[in-house]
Motif scaffolding. Structure first.
Motif, PDB file in Angstrom:
ATOM      1  N   THR A   1       2.787 -13.454  -8.019  1.00 55.64           N
ATOM      2  CA  THR A   1       2.591 -12.302  -8.899  1.00 55.64           C
ATOM      3  C   THR A   1       3.355 -12.359 -10.219  1.00 55.64           C
ATOM      4  N   SER A   2       4.415 -13.148 -10.283  1.00 60.42           N
ATOM      5  CA  SER A   2       5.317 -13.201 -11.445  1.00 60.42           C
ATOM      6  C   SER A   2       6.030 -11.871 -11.691  1.00 60.42           C
ATOM      7  N   LEU A   3       6.087 -11.029 -10.677  1.00 61.65           N
ATOM      8  CA  LEU A   3       6.774  -9.745 -10.819  1.00 61.65           C
ATOM      9  C   LEU A   3       8.275  -9.919 -10.637  1.00 61.65           C
ATOM     10  N   ARG A   4       9.017  -8.988 -11.171  1.00 64.63           N
ATOM     11  CA  ARG A   4      10.468  -8.990 -11.023  1.00 64.63           C
ATOM     12  C   ARG A   4      10.842  -8.673  -9.578  1.00 64.63           C
ATOM     13  N   ILE A   5      11.935  -9.244  -9.139  1.00 66.60           N
ATOM     14  CA  ILE A   5      12.372  -9.066  -7.750  1.00 66.60           C
ATOM     15  C   ILE A   5      12.653  -7.598  -7.453  1.00 66.60           C
ATOM     16  N   GLY A   6      13.267  -6.876  -8.375  1.00 72.26           N
ATOM     17  CA  GLY A   6      13.547  -5.456  -8.172  1.00 72.26           C
ATOM     18  C   GLY A   6      12.282  -4.654  -7.923  1.00 72.26           C
ATOM     19  N   CYS A   7      11.231  -4.995  -8.640  1.00 72.24           N
ATOM     20  CA  CYS A   7       9.935  -4.334  -8.457  1.00 72.24           C
ATOM     21  C   CYS A   7       9.390  -4.605  -7.056  1.00 72.24           C
ATOM     22  N   LEU A   8       9.474  -5.857  -6.631  1.00 71.58           N
ATOM     23  CA  LEU A   8       8.955  -6.218  -5.313  1.00 71.58           C
ATOM     24  C   LEU A   8       9.754  -5.561  -4.195  1.00 71.58           C
ATOM     25  N   LEU A   9      11.063  -5.461  -4.366  1.00 75.65           N
ATOM     26  CA  LEU A   9      11.892  -4.845  -3.324  1.00 75.65           C
ATOM     27  C   LEU A   9      11.634  -3.347  -3.187  1.00 75.65           C
ATOM     28  N   LYS A  10      11.065  -2.731  -4.220  1.00 77.42           N
ATOM     29  CA  LYS A  10      10.721  -1.306  -4.161  1.00 77.42           C
ATOM     30  C   LYS A  10       9.285  -1.081  -3.709  1.00 77.42           C
ATOM     31  N   SER A  11       8.525  -2.154  -3.550  1.00 73.91           N
ATOM     32  CA  SER A  11       7.118  -2.042  -3.153  1.00 73.91           C
ATOM     33  C   SER A  11       7.005  -1.751  -1.661  1.00 73.91           C
ATOM     34  N   ASP A  12       5.844  -1.262  -1.277  1.00 70.57           N
ATOM     35  CA  ASP A  12       5.605  -0.767   0.074  1.00 70.57           C
ATOM     36  C   ASP A  12       4.402  -1.473   0.698  1.00 70.57           C
ATOM     37  N   VAL A  13       4.399  -1.575   1.995  1.00 68.92           N
ATOM     38  CA  VAL A  13       3.289  -2.207   2.720  1.00 68.92           C
ATOM     39  C   VAL A  13       1.965  -1.510   2.405  1.00 68.92           C
ATOM     40  N   SER A  14       1.993  -0.209   2.185  1.00 66.98           N
ATOM     41  CA  SER A  14       0.762   0.532   1.896  1.00 66.98           C
ATOM     42  C   SER A  14       0.124   0.091   0.571  1.00 66.98           C
ATOM     43  N   GLN A  15       0.856  -0.634  -0.264  1.00 62.59           N
ATOM     44  CA  GLN A  15       0.335  -1.113  -1.536  1.00 62.59           C
ATOM     45  C   GLN A  15      -0.459  -2.408  -1.382  1.00 62.59           C
ATOM     46  N   LEU A  16      -0.449  -2.995  -0.194  1.00 60.94           N
ATOM     47  CA  LEU A  16      -1.214  -4.217   0.046  1.00 60.94           C
ATOM     48  C   LEU A  16      -2.678  -3.890   0.275  1.00 60.94           C
ATOM     49  N   ASP A  17      -3.559  -4.570  -0.428  1.00 57.04           N
ATOM     50  CA  ASP A  17      -4.996  -4.439  -0.239  1.00 57.04           C
ATOM     51  C   ASP A  17      -5.461  -5.687   0.500  1.00 57.04           C
ATOM     52  N   VAL A  18      -5.610  -5.549   1.813  1.00 57.69           N
ATOM     53  CA  VAL A  18      -5.954  -6.688   2.664  1.00 57.69           C
ATOM     54  C   VAL A  18      -7.347  -7.220   2.340  1.00 57.69           C
ATOM     55  N   ALA A  19      -8.291  -6.333   2.071  1.00 63.46           N
ATOM     56  CA  ALA A  19      -9.664  -6.752   1.798  1.00 63.46           C
ATOM     57  C   ALA A  19      -9.751  -7.599   0.528  1.00 63.46           C
ATOM     58  N   GLU A  20      -8.994  -7.245  -0.502  1.00 66.72           N
ATOM     59  CA  GLU A  20      -9.026  -7.972  -1.773  1.00 66.72           C
ATOM     60  C   GLU A  20      -7.920  -9.003  -1.903  1.00 66.72           C
ATOM     61  N   CYS A  21      -6.996  -9.032  -0.930  1.00 64.68           N
ATOM     62  CA  CYS A  21      -5.849  -9.942  -0.954  1.00 64.68           C
ATOM     63  C   CYS A  21      -5.039  -9.737  -2.229  1.00 64.68           C
ATOM     64  N   LYS A  22      -4.692  -8.459  -2.482  1.00 66.23           N
ATOM     65  CA  LYS A  22      -3.954  -8.097  -3.687  1.00 66.23           C
ATOM     66  C   LYS A  22      -2.851  -7.103  -3.348  1.00 66.23           C
ATOM     67  N   LEU A  23      -1.895  -7.027  -4.254  1.00 62.41           N
ATOM     68  CA  LEU A  23      -0.798  -6.069  -4.167  1.00 62.41           C
ATOM     69  C   LEU A  23      -0.946  -5.090  -5.321  1.00 62.41           C
ATOM     70  N   TYR A  24      -1.136  -3.810  -5.002  1.00 59.50           N
ATOM     71  CA  TYR A  24      -1.196  -2.774  -6.033  1.00 59.50           C
ATOM     72  C   TYR A  24       0.236  -2.415  -6.414  1.00 59.50           C
ATOM     73  N   VAL A  25       0.532  -2.454  -7.703  1.00 65.56           N
ATOM     74  CA  VAL A  25       1.873  -2.132  -8.174  1.00 65.56           C
ATOM     75  C   VAL A  25       1.765  -1.012  -9.202  1.00 65.56           C
ATOM     76  N   PRO A  26       2.328   0.167  -8.887  1.00 64.72           N
ATOM     77  CA  PRO A  26       2.276   1.265  -9.853  1.00 64.72           C
ATOM     78  C   PRO A  26       3.128   0.961 -11.083  1.00 64.72           C
ATOM     79  N   GLY A  27       2.714   1.485 -12.204  1.00 67.64           N
ATOM     80  CA  GLY A  27       3.416   1.253 -13.457  1.00 67.64           C
ATOM     81  C   GLY A  27       4.859   1.708 -13.444  1.00 67.64           C
ATOM     82  N   THR A  28       5.187   2.669 -12.602  1.00 66.94           N
ATOM     83  CA  THR A  28       6.567   3.163 -12.544  1.00 66.94           C
ATOM     84  C   THR A  28       7.536   2.094 -12.049  1.00 66.94           C
ATOM     85  N   LEU A  29       7.023   1.061 -11.403  1.00 61.79           N
ATOM     86  CA  LEU A  29       7.871  -0.021 -10.907  1.00 61.79           C
ATOM     87  C   LEU A  29       7.920  -1.223 -11.842  1.00 61.79           C
ATOM     88  N   GLN A  30       7.106  -1.203 -12.905  1.00 58.21           N
ATOM     89  CA  GLN A  30       6.987  -2.368 -13.767  1.00 58.21           C
ATOM     90  C   GLN A  30       7.513  -2.112 -15.166  1.00 58.21           C
TER      91      GLN A  30
END
Length: 76
Positions: free
Chosen positions: A17-46
């Protein structure tokens, strides 16, 4: 506690993802989209403050879903 599996998941997710580690550590399992194989990241974390859907390698997604977590803990 954190073990080797957690570090591997963090490194692979950062690589995918090239995301910052702090952003990833604040992310939640509910943000994973299994069907699309993606991680949704809200702008408040980026830094850019824009919501994004970050693609993940299927093996990274599998690892994230299989991580041992304490009861009630839903963080990645």
């Amino acid at each position: 506690g954190w073990g080797g599996q957690h570090w591997e998941a963090l490194v692979l997710t950062t690589f995918d993802t090239s995301l910052r580690i702090g952003c990833l550590l604040k992310s939640d399992v509910s943000q994973l989209d299994v069907a699309e194989c993606k991680l949704y990241v809200p702008g408040t974390l980026q830094k850019g403050r824009a919501d994004t859907k970050q693609p993940l390698d299927p093996s990274t997604l599998d690892l994230l879903l299989s991580l041992p977590r304490p009861a009630g803990d839903t963080r990645l």
